[in-house]
Design a protein around this motif. Structure first.
Motif, PDB file in Angstrom:
ATOM      1  N   THR A  58       0.852  -1.197   0.000  1.00 26.67           N
ATOM      2  CA  THR A  58       0.000   0.000   0.000  1.00 26.67           C
ATOM      3  C   THR A  58       0.884   1.242   0.000  1.00 26.67           C
ATOM      4  OG1 THR A  58      -0.266  -0.179   2.412  1.00 26.67           O
ATOM      5  CG2 THR A  58      -2.027  -1.049   1.028  1.00 26.67           C
ATOM      6  N   LEU A  59       0.548   2.167  -0.869  1.00 27.88           N
ATOM      7  CA  LEU A  59       1.407   3.334  -1.074  1.00 27.88           C
ATOM      8  C   LEU A  59       1.370   4.312   0.090  1.00 27.88           C
ATOM      9  CD1 LEU A  59       0.791   4.047  -4.870  1.00 27.88           C
ATOM     10  CD2 LEU A  59       2.570   2.638  -3.795  1.00 27.88           C
ATOM     11  N   GLN A  60       0.295   4.279   0.877  1.00 27.11           N
ATOM     12  CA  GLN A  60       0.193   5.131   2.064  1.00 27.11           C
ATOM     13  C   GLN A  60       0.495   6.588   1.716  1.00 27.11           C
ATOM     14  OE1 GLN A  60      -1.088   4.088   4.982  1.00 27.11           O
ATOM     15  NE2 GLN A  60      -1.364   2.019   4.182  1.00 27.11           N
ATOM     16  N   SER A  61       1.438   7.220   2.394  1.00 25.58           N
ATOM     17  CA  SER A  61       1.644   8.666   2.211  1.00 25.58           C
ATOM     18  C   SER A  61       2.281   9.034   0.881  1.00 25.58           C
ATOM     19  CB  SER A  61       2.476   9.232   3.363  1.00 25.58           C
ATOM     20  OG  SER A  61       1.699   9.333   4.530  1.00 25.58           O
ATOM     21  N   ILE A  62       2.765   8.061   0.115  1.00 28.56           N
ATOM     22  CA  ILE A  62       3.220   8.366  -1.244  1.00 28.56           C
ATOM     23  C   ILE A  62       2.056   8.910  -2.062  1.00 28.56           C
ATOM     24  CG2 ILE A  62       4.095   7.336  -3.387  1.00 28.56           C
ATOM     25  CD1 ILE A  62       5.787   5.463  -1.636  1.00 28.56           C
ATOM     26  N   ILE A 253      17.852  14.069  -2.906  1.00 28.48           N
ATOM     27  CA  ILE A 253      16.903  13.714  -3.960  1.00 28.48           C
ATOM     28  C   ILE A 253      15.490  14.067  -3.485  1.00 28.48           C
ATOM     29  CG2 ILE A 253      15.848  11.794  -5.235  1.00 28.48           C
ATOM     30  CD1 ILE A 253      18.519  10.347  -5.097  1.00 28.48           C
ATOM     31  N   PRO A 254      14.712  14.799  -4.275  1.00 32.90           N
ATOM     32  CA  PRO A 254      13.311  15.005  -3.914  1.00 32.90           C
ATOM     33  C   PRO A 254      12.618  13.653  -3.731  1.00 32.90           C
ATOM     34  CG  PRO A 254      13.929  16.444  -5.729  1.00 32.90           C
ATOM     35  CD  PRO A 254      15.072  15.495  -5.534  1.00 32.90           C
ATOM     36  N   ALA A 255      11.986  13.433  -2.586  1.00 33.61           N
ATOM     37  CA  ALA A 255      11.450  12.107  -2.279  1.00 33.61           C
ATOM     38  C   ALA A 255      10.221  12.213  -1.401  1.00 33.61           C
ATOM     39  CB  ALA A 255      12.523  11.252  -1.592  1.00 33.61           C
ATOM     40  N   LYS A 256       9.407  11.156  -1.445  1.00 34.01           N
ATOM     41  CA  LYS A 256       8.248  11.039  -0.550  1.00 34.01           C
ATOM     42  C   LYS A 256       8.144   9.609  -0.058  1.00 34.01           C
ATOM     43  CE  LYS A 256       4.801  12.176   1.845  1.00 34.01           C
ATOM     44  NZ  LYS A 256       5.454  11.381   2.916  1.00 34.01           N
ATOM     45  N   SER A 257       8.043   9.474   1.261  1.00 34.81           N
ATOM     46  CA  SER A 257       7.971   8.154   1.883  1.00 34.81           C
ATOM     47  C   SER A 257       6.547   7.810   2.276  1.00 34.81           C
ATOM     48  CB  SER A 257       8.857   8.118   3.130  1.00 34.81           C
ATOM     49  OG  SER A 257       8.385   9.052   4.091  1.00 34.81           O
ATOM     50  N   GLY A 258       6.332   6.534   2.587  1.00 36.65           N
ATOM     51  CA  GLY A 258       5.055   6.068   3.100  1.00 36.65           C
ATOM     52  C   GLY A 258       5.296   4.967   4.113  1.00 36.65           C
ATOM     53  N   VAL A 259       4.411   4.830   5.106  1.00 35.81           N
ATOM     54  CA  VAL A 259       4.636   3.835   6.157  1.00 35.81           C
ATOM     55  C   VAL A 259       4.397   2.403   5.674  1.00 35.81           C
ATOM     56  CG1 VAL A 259       4.211   5.424   8.054  1.00 35.81           C
ATOM     57  CG2 VAL A 259       2.303   4.096   7.114  1.00 35.81           C
ATOM     58  N   GLY A 260       3.937   2.244   4.424  1.00 33.63           N
ATOM     59  CA  GLY A 260       3.893   0.917   3.837  1.00 33.63           C
ATOM     60  C   GLY A 260       5.267   0.413   3.449  1.00 33.63           C
ATOM     61  N   GLY A 261       6.262   1.297   3.511  1.00 33.71           N
ATOM     62  CA  GLY A 261       7.642   0.903   3.213  1.00 33.71           C
ATOM     63  C   GLY A 261       8.199   1.449   1.927  1.00 33.71           C
ATOM     64  N   GLY A 262       7.404   2.197   1.192  1.00 38.99           N
ATOM     65  CA  GLY A 262       7.875   2.726  -0.076  1.00 38.99           C
ATOM     66  C   GLY A 262       8.484   4.112   0.041  1.00 38.99           C
ATOM     67  N   PHE A 276      11.400  -0.108  -1.803  1.00 39.20           N
ATOM     68  CA  PHE A 276      10.461  -0.770  -0.903  1.00 39.20           C
ATOM     69  C   PHE A 276      11.230  -1.481   0.189  1.00 39.20           C
ATOM     70  CE2 PHE A 276       7.955  -4.844  -0.179  1.00 39.20           C
ATOM     71  CZ  PHE A 276       7.090  -4.283   0.738  1.00 39.20           C
ATOM     72  N   GLY A 277      10.787  -1.279   1.420  1.00 40.78           N
ATOM     73  CA  GLY A 277      11.346  -1.954   2.580  1.00 40.78           C
ATOM     74  C   GLY A 277      10.507  -1.583   3.784  1.00 40.78           C
ATOM     75  N   PRO A 278       9.606  -2.464   4.221  1.00 41.17           N
ATOM     76  CA  PRO A 278       8.646  -2.084   5.265  1.00 41.17           C
ATOM     77  C   PRO A 278       9.205  -1.896   6.666  1.00 41.17           C
ATOM     78  CG  PRO A 278       8.322  -4.365   4.606  1.00 41.17           C
ATOM     79  CD  PRO A 278       9.348  -3.798   3.674  1.00 41.17           C
ATOM     80  N   ALA A 279      10.481  -2.231   6.896  1.00 42.41           N
ATOM     81  CA  ALA A 279      11.084  -1.961   8.204  1.00 42.41           C
ATOM     82  C   ALA A 279      11.401  -0.468   8.298  1.00 42.41           C
ATOM     83  CB  ALA A 279      12.355  -2.789   8.378  1.00 42.41           C
ATOM     84  N   LEU A 280      10.760   0.208   9.258  1.00 41.35           N
ATOM     85  CA  LEU A 280      10.826   1.664   9.343  1.00 41.35           C
ATOM     86  C   LEU A 280      11.688   2.141  10.505  1.00 41.35           C
ATOM     87  CD1 LEU A 280       6.992   2.413   8.967  1.00 41.35           C
ATOM     88  CD2 LEU A 280       8.671   2.035   7.137  1.00 41.35           C
ATOM     89  N   ASP A 281      12.145   3.399  10.391  1.00 40.65           N
ATOM     90  CA  ASP A 281      12.785   4.039  11.527  1.00 40.65           C
ATOM     91  C   ASP A 281      11.721   4.702  12.397  1.00 40.65           C
ATOM     92  OD1 ASP A 281      12.067   6.465  10.315  1.00 40.65           O
ATOM     93  OD2 ASP A 281      14.075   6.886   9.559  1.00 40.65           O
ATOM     94  N   ARG A 282      12.135   5.417  13.438  1.00 40.93           N
ATOM     95  CA  ARG A 282      11.185   5.991  14.384  1.00 40.93           C
ATOM     96  C   ARG A 282      10.345   7.108  13.785  1.00 40.93           C
ATOM     97  NH1 ARG A 282      14.709   6.384  20.029  1.00 40.93           N
ATOM     98  NH2 ARG A 282      15.056   4.121  20.285  1.00 40.93           N
ATOM     99  N   LYS A 283      10.773   7.664  12.670  1.00 41.96           N
ATOM    100  CA  LYS A 283      10.032   8.756  12.051  1.00 41.96           C
ATOM    101  C   LYS A 283       9.101   8.290  10.938  1.00 41.96           C
ATOM    102  CE  LYS A 283      13.393  12.232  13.415  1.00 41.96           C
ATOM    103  NZ  LYS A 283      14.288  13.341  13.019  1.00 41.96           N
ATOM    104  N   GLY A 284       9.055   6.973  10.713  1.00 43.75           N
ATOM    105  CA  GLY A 284       8.131   6.411   9.736  1.00 43.75           C
ATOM    106  C   GLY A 284       8.687   6.248   8.343  1.00 43.75           C
ATOM    107  N   ASN A 285      10.014   6.354   8.189  1.00 44.69           N
ATOM    108  CA  ASN A 285      10.646   6.205   6.889  1.00 44.69           C
ATOM    109  C   ASN A 285      11.351   4.854   6.778  1.00 44.69           C
ATOM    110  OD1 ASN A 285       9.979   8.886   6.030  1.00 44.69           O
ATOM    111  ND2 ASN A 285      11.665   9.660   7.283  1.00 44.69           N
ATOM    112  N   SER A 286      11.343   4.297   5.578  1.00 45.97           N
ATOM    113  CA  SER A 286      11.962   3.001   5.336  1.00 45.97           C
ATOM    114  C   SER A 286      13.479   3.076   5.496  1.00 45.97           C
ATOM    115  CB  SER A 286      11.634   2.524   3.920  1.00 45.97           C
ATOM    116  OG  SER A 286      12.426   1.424   3.550  1.00 45.97           O
TER     117      SER A 286
END
Length: 305
Positions: A58-62, A253-262, A276-286
């Protein structure tokens, strides 16, 4: 390029060991923290991938990038930014305090949850169903892949547990910031976040942005040049939540993350990248995505700075 991307995946797998999958949305707990994938789409339409780059998530916040682009195309920048600022925030993506205390007139930017809900409410359509269908069709056009759908289980999970987003939405309704039926806007937002895609999809979207609105697969103009410029700028300053400044320094790099790991990345004039990598840091980024993008940025000299 293939060997470079295989190296990225190896680095990403190592980095992922330090993270955790998102748990505040129950369905996202089922993600495999060992999954890692990456895809690059260049501006000539060539596709390079490694690891789990075709696995859907799921793309979530992307999708905040997608909805912002559609709202800009529908309404124009002046109208969109009458409802939401374009300034970064040092607070978390779902913070209530930063919104109510620091900036009560309108959300800081379209990349935090409050701002994204306001943006979603600006998409043209007479019902949430019409708006989500337009959003899905726009996702198809941006990615060059037809048939995007919503993960119904994730959508239901988000709707059942989205109390913080519900609080933000009703606060904005009470202050007149957000217009329309609050429950319908929330429903649209939960559906939006549950759109399924993969690394190739978001890499192609990044390539559209990187080419100022033209699709790398067809040459068709998908976006107004100015809208692509605006969104890339906001991604740079706000796309990685309250880690956006650190990411700009380490990666550029201009980027946008999502808590689905993307993570969606757009290197102006060069390429789009999806990780893609669903293991996140404390701020919700892959963690895997950040490590892979840092490696690529340095190895290929991709920083815009």
């Amino acid at each position: 390029m293939e060997e470079r991307l295989k190296r990225c995946v190896a680095l990403g797998k190592e980095a992922a060991k330090e993270g955790q999958v998102a748990s505040y949305i129950p369905e996202l707990k089922k993600g495999n923290p060992e999954d890692v994938g990456i895809c690059i789409v260049d501006l000539q339409g060539k596709v390079y991938g490694a690891g789990e780059f075709k696995k859907n998530f799921t793309l979530q916040s992307i999708t905040k990038v997608i909805s912002l682009l559609l709202a800009l195309e529908d309404r124009g920048a002046e109208e969109v930014f009458r409802h939401v600022h374009m300034e970064p925030t040092g607070d978390s993506f779902n913070s209530i305090m930063s919104f109510e205390v620091k900036n009560p007139t309108k959300p800081f930017n379209p990349m935090i949850n409050a701002g994204a809900m306001v943006v979603s409410s600006l998409i043209l359509g007479d019902s949430p169903e019409e708006r989500i269908q337009r959003l899905l069709a726009f996702t198809d056009r941006l990615s060059g892949t037809p048939g995007h759908v919503i993960d119904e289980r994730v959508y239901r999970s988000e709707k059942e547990t989205g109390d913080r987003n519900r609080s933000l939405a009703y606060f904005m309704k009470s202050t007149g910031i957000m217009e329309g039926n609050t429950e319908e806007i929330l429903d649209l937002y939960f559906m939006q976040c549950s759109i399924l895609g993969n690394c190739q999809d978001i890499a192609a979207m990044g390539a559209v942005l990187a080419s100022n609105g033209r699709h790398p697969f067809t040459g068709e103009r998908i976006l107004k040049k100015e809208n692509a410029r605006i969104v890339k700028t906001i991604m740079t300053t706000c796309g990685m939540y309250d880690a956006s400044g650190e990411f700009a320094v380490s990666c550029g790099i201009p980027a946008k993350s999502g808590v689905g790991g993307g993570i969606l990345g757009a290197v102006p004039g060069v390429l789009g990248v999806g990780t893609f990598g669903p293991a996140l840091d404390r701020k919700g980024n892959s963690l895997a995505g950040i490590r892979m993008l840092e490696y690529l940025a340095h190895d290929m000299d991709l920083s815009i700075f």
